[in-house]
Design a protein around this motif. Sequence first.
Motif, PDB file in Angstrom:
ATOM      1  N   PHE A 175     -20.538 -34.672   0.775  1.00 43.73           N
ATOM      2  CA  PHE A 175     -19.877 -35.860   0.236  1.00 43.73           C
ATOM      3  C   PHE A 175     -18.610 -36.260   0.985  1.00 43.73           C
ATOM      4  O   PHE A 175     -18.021 -37.290   0.689  1.00 43.73           O
ATOM      5  N   GLY A 176     -18.189 -35.455   1.924  1.00 42.38           N
ATOM      6  CA  GLY A 176     -16.934 -35.769   2.620  1.00 42.38           C
ATOM      7  C   GLY A 176     -16.975 -37.064   3.365  1.00 42.38           C
ATOM      8  O   GLY A 176     -15.992 -37.794   3.417  1.00 42.38           O
ATOM      9  N   GLY A 177     -18.144 -37.382   3.931  1.00 43.46           N
ATOM     10  CA  GLY A 177     -18.236 -38.603   4.718  1.00 43.46           C
ATOM     11  C   GLY A 177     -18.401 -39.846   3.893  1.00 43.46           C
ATOM     12  O   GLY A 177     -18.237 -40.944   4.382  1.00 43.46           O
ATOM     13  N   THR A 178     -18.711 -39.681   2.568  1.00 46.40           N
ATOM     14  CA  THR A 178     -18.990 -40.850   1.741  1.00 46.40           C
ATOM     15  C   THR A 178     -17.987 -41.026   0.625  1.00 46.40           C
ATOM     16  O   THR A 178     -17.877 -42.083   0.046  1.00 46.40           O
ATOM     17  N   SER A 179     -17.227 -39.956   0.339  1.00 46.04           N
ATOM     18  CA  SER A 179     -16.323 -40.042  -0.802  1.00 46.04           C
ATOM     19  C   SER A 179     -15.185 -40.999  -0.533  1.00 46.04           C
ATOM     20  O   SER A 179     -14.937 -41.925  -1.286  1.00 46.04           O
ATOM     21  N   GLY A 180     -14.435 -40.733   0.569  1.00 48.18           N
ATOM     22  CA  GLY A 180     -13.319 -41.604   0.896  1.00 48.18           C
ATOM     23  C   GLY A 180     -12.201 -41.562  -0.101  1.00 48.18           C
ATOM     24  O   GLY A 180     -11.365 -42.448  -0.146  1.00 48.18           O
ATOM     25  N   ARG A 181     -12.157 -40.511  -0.948  1.00 52.12           N
ATOM     26  CA  ARG A 181     -11.087 -40.450  -1.946  1.00 52.12           C
ATOM     27  C   ARG A 181     -10.521 -39.042  -1.969  1.00 52.12           C
ATOM     28  O   ARG A 181     -11.239 -38.060  -1.869  1.00 52.12           O
ATOM     29  N   SER A 182      -9.240 -38.931  -2.134  1.00 51.41           N
ATOM     30  CA  SER A 182      -8.593 -37.632  -2.244  1.00 51.41           C
ATOM     31  C   SER A 182      -8.486 -37.246  -3.711  1.00 51.41           C
ATOM     32  O   SER A 182      -8.854 -38.018  -4.582  1.00 51.41           O
ATOM     33  N   PRO A 183      -8.006 -36.047  -4.016  1.00 54.11           N
ATOM     34  CA  PRO A 183      -7.925 -35.627  -5.401  1.00 54.11           C
ATOM     35  C   PRO A 183      -7.079 -36.531  -6.297  1.00 54.11           C
ATOM     36  O   PRO A 183      -7.199 -36.483  -7.515  1.00 54.11           O
ATOM     37  N   ASP A 184      -6.212 -37.354  -5.730  1.00 54.97           N
ATOM     38  CA  ASP A 184      -5.420 -38.231  -6.583  1.00 54.97           C
ATOM     39  C   ASP A 184      -5.988 -39.646  -6.644  1.00 54.97           C
ATOM     40  O   ASP A 184      -5.363 -40.555  -7.181  1.00 54.97           O
ATOM     41  N   GLY A 185      -7.179 -39.823  -6.086  1.00 55.87           N
ATOM     42  CA  GLY A 185      -7.830 -41.126  -6.163  1.00 55.87           C
ATOM     43  C   GLY A 185      -7.459 -42.055  -5.023  1.00 55.87           C
ATOM     44  O   GLY A 185      -7.951 -43.172  -4.956  1.00 55.87           O
ATOM     45  N   ALA A 186      -6.583 -41.608  -4.118  1.00 53.01           N
ATOM     46  CA  ALA A 186      -6.201 -42.470  -3.007  1.00 53.01           C
ATOM     47  C   ALA A 186      -7.312 -42.527  -1.979  1.00 53.01           C
ATOM     48  O   ALA A 186      -8.172 -41.673  -1.915  1.00 53.01           O
ATOM     49  N   SER A 187      -7.286 -43.544  -1.154  1.00 48.97           N
ATOM     50  CA  SER A 187      -8.332 -43.684  -0.135  1.00 48.97           C
ATOM     51  C   SER A 187      -7.923 -42.952   1.133  1.00 48.97           C
ATOM     52  O   SER A 187      -6.805 -42.488   1.290  1.00 48.97           O
ATOM     53  N   GLY A 188      -8.906 -42.864   2.053  1.00 48.83           N
ATOM     54  CA  GLY A 188      -8.619 -42.263   3.345  1.00 48.83           C
ATOM     55  C   GLY A 188      -8.595 -40.759   3.325  1.00 48.83           C
ATOM     56  O   GLY A 188      -7.900 -40.135   4.121  1.00 48.83           O
ATOM     57  N   ALA A 189      -9.349 -40.109   2.452  1.00 48.24           N
ATOM     58  CA  ALA A 189      -9.336 -38.657   2.359  1.00 48.24           C
ATOM     59  C   ALA A 189     -10.131 -38.040   3.479  1.00 48.24           C
ATOM     60  O   ALA A 189     -11.051 -38.618   4.018  1.00 48.24           O
ATOM     61  N   SER A 190      -9.771 -36.840   3.814  1.00 46.31           N
ATOM     62  CA  SER A 190     -10.576 -36.067   4.767  1.00 46.31           C
ATOM     63  C   SER A 190     -11.702 -35.385   4.026  1.00 46.31           C
ATOM     64  O   SER A 190     -11.755 -35.359   2.811  1.00 46.31           O
ATOM     65  N   ALA A 191     -12.608 -34.778   4.796  1.00 37.68           N
ATOM     66  CA  ALA A 191     -13.734 -34.085   4.178  1.00 37.68           C
ATOM     67  C   ALA A 191     -13.259 -32.958   3.292  1.00 37.68           C
ATOM     68  O   ALA A 191     -13.813 -32.698   2.243  1.00 37.68           O
ATOM     69  N   SER A 192     -12.200 -32.231   3.716  1.00 37.08           N
ATOM     70  CA  SER A 192     -11.720 -31.116   2.902  1.00 37.08           C
ATOM     71  C   SER A 192     -11.194 -31.612   1.570  1.00 37.08           C
ATOM     72  O   SER A 192     -11.281 -30.922   0.567  1.00 37.08           O
ATOM     73  N   ASP A 193     -10.604 -32.813   1.530  1.00 35.31           N
ATOM     74  CA  ASP A 193     -10.170 -33.384   0.254  1.00 35.31           C
ATOM     75  C   ASP A 193     -11.364 -33.603  -0.666  1.00 35.31           C
ATOM     76  O   ASP A 193     -11.293 -33.351  -1.862  1.00 35.31           O
ATOM     77  N   ALA A 194     -12.471 -34.067  -0.108  1.00 34.61           N
ATOM     78  CA  ALA A 194     -13.665 -34.288  -0.916  1.00 34.61           C
ATOM     79  C   ALA A 194     -14.180 -32.971  -1.482  1.00 34.61           C
ATOM     80  O   ALA A 194     -14.584 -32.887  -2.647  1.00 34.61           O
ATOM     81  N   GLY A 195     -14.187 -31.941  -0.672  1.00 37.20           N
ATOM     82  CA  GLY A 195     -14.644 -30.646  -1.152  1.00 37.20           C
ATOM     83  C   GLY A 195     -13.782 -30.124  -2.284  1.00 37.20           C
ATOM     84  O   GLY A 195     -14.293 -29.601  -3.278  1.00 37.20           O
ATOM     85  N   PHE A 196     -12.474 -30.242  -2.140  1.00 39.22           N
ATOM     86  CA  PHE A 196     -11.560 -29.809  -3.201  1.00 39.22           C
ATOM     87  C   PHE A 196     -11.797 -30.614  -4.470  1.00 39.22           C
ATOM     88  O   PHE A 196     -11.859 -30.066  -5.577  1.00 39.22           O
ATOM     89  N   LYS A 197     -11.946 -31.904  -4.310  1.00 40.21           N
ATOM     90  CA  LYS A 197     -12.123 -32.770  -5.462  1.00 40.21           C
ATOM     91  C   LYS A 197     -13.413 -32.447  -6.211  1.00 40.21           C
ATOM     92  O   LYS A 197     -13.402 -32.218  -7.429  1.00 40.21           O
ATOM     93  N   TYR A 198     -14.531 -32.395  -5.497  1.00 40.17           N
ATOM     94  CA  TYR A 198     -15.833 -32.235  -6.146  1.00 40.17           C
ATOM     95  C   TYR A 198     -16.022 -30.830  -6.707  1.00 40.17           C
ATOM     96  O   TYR A 198     -16.562 -30.651  -7.792  1.00 40.17           O
ATOM     97  N   ALA A 199     -15.611 -29.830  -5.940  1.00 43.80           N
ATOM     98  CA  ALA A 199     -15.896 -28.448  -6.325  1.00 43.80           C
ATOM     99  C   ALA A 199     -14.853 -27.849  -7.250  1.00 43.80           C
ATOM    100  O   ALA A 199     -15.172 -26.965  -8.043  1.00 43.80           O
ATOM    101  N   LEU A 200     -13.615 -28.316  -7.180  1.00 44.32           N
ATOM    102  CA  LEU A 200     -12.533 -27.645  -7.893  1.00 44.32           C
ATOM    103  C   LEU A 200     -11.781 -28.545  -8.864  1.00 44.32           C
ATOM    104  O   LEU A 200     -11.655 -28.228 -10.045  1.00 44.32           O
ATOM    105  N   ALA A 201     -11.247 -29.659  -8.350  1.00 47.53           N
ATOM    106  CA  ALA A 201     -10.345 -30.460  -9.169  1.00 47.53           C
ATOM    107  C   ALA A 201     -11.057 -31.133 -10.346  1.00 47.53           C
ATOM    108  O   ALA A 201     -10.580 -31.079 -11.480  1.00 47.53           O
TER     109      ALA A 201
END
Length: 811
Positions: A716-742
Amino acid sequence: MVDTSLSEAESVPFVSPDPEWRTIFGHDEPYDDQVDGIETAIDTAVESGFLALEGACGTGKTMLALTAGLSLVRDPDSSFERVFVLTSVKQQLKQFEADLRTINANLPDEWRPVSAMTLVGKADVCPYNVAGAGGIDDANVYERCEGLRERTRGLADGETTAASLAGAARSQQVGLADSGDGADFLEAAGEPTPYPEETPDSEGGTEYCPFYAGFLEDLPEEGDPIEAVPFDPTDRGLIGTDELIRLSAGHGSCPHSVMGALLPNVEVLVGNYYHAFDPTTVESFTGGLIDEKTFVVCDEAHMLEPRVRDLVGDGVSDRALSDAETELSRVIEPVAAVEEAGAGTQYGDEAKERAETIREALSESDVTVGELRDTRRFLTALLDRLDDRVTGHLDEGRPGWEERLPDLEDREIPLRDPERPGTDELTRWAGHNGFDARVWDRAESVCAVAGRVLDTLEEEDKRRAAPPVGRTLTQWHAADHTDYFREIELERTWDDTRPTGSWKRAYTATYSLHNCLPAGAIGDRLDEFGGGVLMSATLEPLEVFTEVTGLEHLESETGRPVVERTYGLEFPEENRASFALAAPKFTYENRGDVDETTPTRRAHARAIRQVAASPGNVLVGMPSYREAEWAAETLSELDKPVLVDEATDDTATERLKREFFEGEPKVLVTSLRGTLTEGVDYRGDRLSAAIVCGVPIINTASPRTRAVRTAYDRAFGGTSGRSPDGASGASASDAGFKYALAVPAVRKARQAVGRVIRGPGERGIRVLCDERYAKESWNSVRGLLGEAEREEFRSVGTEMLEYALEGFRER
């Protein structure tokens, strides 16, 4: 994705003056959100689609889903024939049962009642287990049941008939009663049965189950198995477990078999996720329910992804490997012994007969004695490898562990780098040691045949270890090395029978196969249903939910619509105070250990005391049980009893819950990883305030967690485009943190504070204590709250909380 979320102000009532579903709806007037939800669910299911629904507590989601599904089942122009409810929480199961009774109680007199049944296990309905008779109890009921059934079928197909077996048991009971020896009829769920309390034997001395014989007696040779059901299910409404036992066992038939015959003939079935997503359960019991004629309701759907991940994973323990190795030896050795002794008469006739039976059984399969030997050698090697790997791991990480076995804790030994997908070390080791793909791939067939041979040879009611071990080994080799993660899990147990100084005394070790991305398994299963509703009080962010459950992929690949709805609390806003407290982040780095007095701990302790002082019962949710103990210590001077939840069994938890509900107001401190913050009914005056400290993110250092996070990065890193705080421009690692943990952590917190307000007349306080809930920042989770919650949980500083609480109390 069809985004049709409605705010309360934008909600448009359904305009039809008298739609058919209103007759089914169990109350006088639906809420506006219920009207919209029912109509949306119906329209979506007609197009073979799914409604993803977040509804706050009190939305009436249960009645909404049942009404939508039943209106389609009762519609002569619809293809739907049944509603299949899946829930992971026992309290919610009871809520569906209660709403079904409400629906039936309010149907017009000329309408037949809605037929419904709750799916339960053999332990819940076996007459012998329920009565505590026949040498059957919770520990052995499944093994005993399977053995008794198999022998009963064998007798009925051979030396006698099912009718004769059932009749003999009835005659035996009558004869015992007439002889005056004090023997009683077996009684189950308050209903006398026609059989004795002990399982009977046939004329040839074979033990059998008279209840199963009674079911087989009623079963037609051709035709629908429903003809074997001794009552008409269509006019009974909800058939409860006790009623099923009384109606079946009282007639002399097996309640579990009757339940199986009823499955395709009941309009509403209530079960759990196992009944739709556990491959073994589906194959053996519920597979006929999963088709385009079924309207599925997934309740508590925020738990769908983690529960299914567990169900579609696999593992084999050291004990299971050892037992399977022994079982294969019991098949191999009789044949080997006779071959070595030759054809002379010195070797016993009984042994020769056993060996011949084994040869005949193998000749009817595609498994050879050579393959049995190869598989046994593989199991032996796997056990030796496991011993070496665990010993080496402990030697490296816990020197001197042999002298401190009671101090060992759960551990994980990854078999590959969790963050770099690739072939695991066990598979590589096997290849280097002569165990090629054929040994892995044939393990399932070989072990299954060994189990069947032993069932033929040994008349004992026992679950064989070999078949599931073989199935796991074949799956291990077949599963990919990208979405699956393999490791050795060391679970802290204790076994005095193991040698002193052995890790086996302190641990159960398991070769574990984890499915990091269950979205495919979930989506594929949902695709087999005709349509339905997936609902919870905490589904947001819905775009994350639809991705991790495979719904978005299902929509894009098959064209089946997925519609979203979000409904907030409809109860008076003045009855609740909701705060996001800007206290320092409650992370280990900030708070330190529990024996430290840091500014972060002082801030959170103060907030806990302020909320706990509120009138009535108060719930305090902490990230772990250890932190729960700390929180309880901060309340030592509170003029109110403080109860502390611990990681114990269900009985202790139920006892603690009853103590909390009864008598004077109290404070209950628990871990957000426990069972007291989800699915528990705190209606009425059972709870007046709740505070959650910190964001309960699971251990990020765990190899399994890192593997799951990496899998989400990749997916999902390439399609999420959102960081854990909902901002745009997230990296893939932000997507992983968001989906799996946050996201899962925030849902835990939302579930806890959601326990407070359950009805229109209830008042309460809800506090999320951590600046990540209150402020927008690089690691904020405020964007993961629902839109209504972001508006309602207003940010307050730590110095203002007491004034805010007092203001609410004065109102």
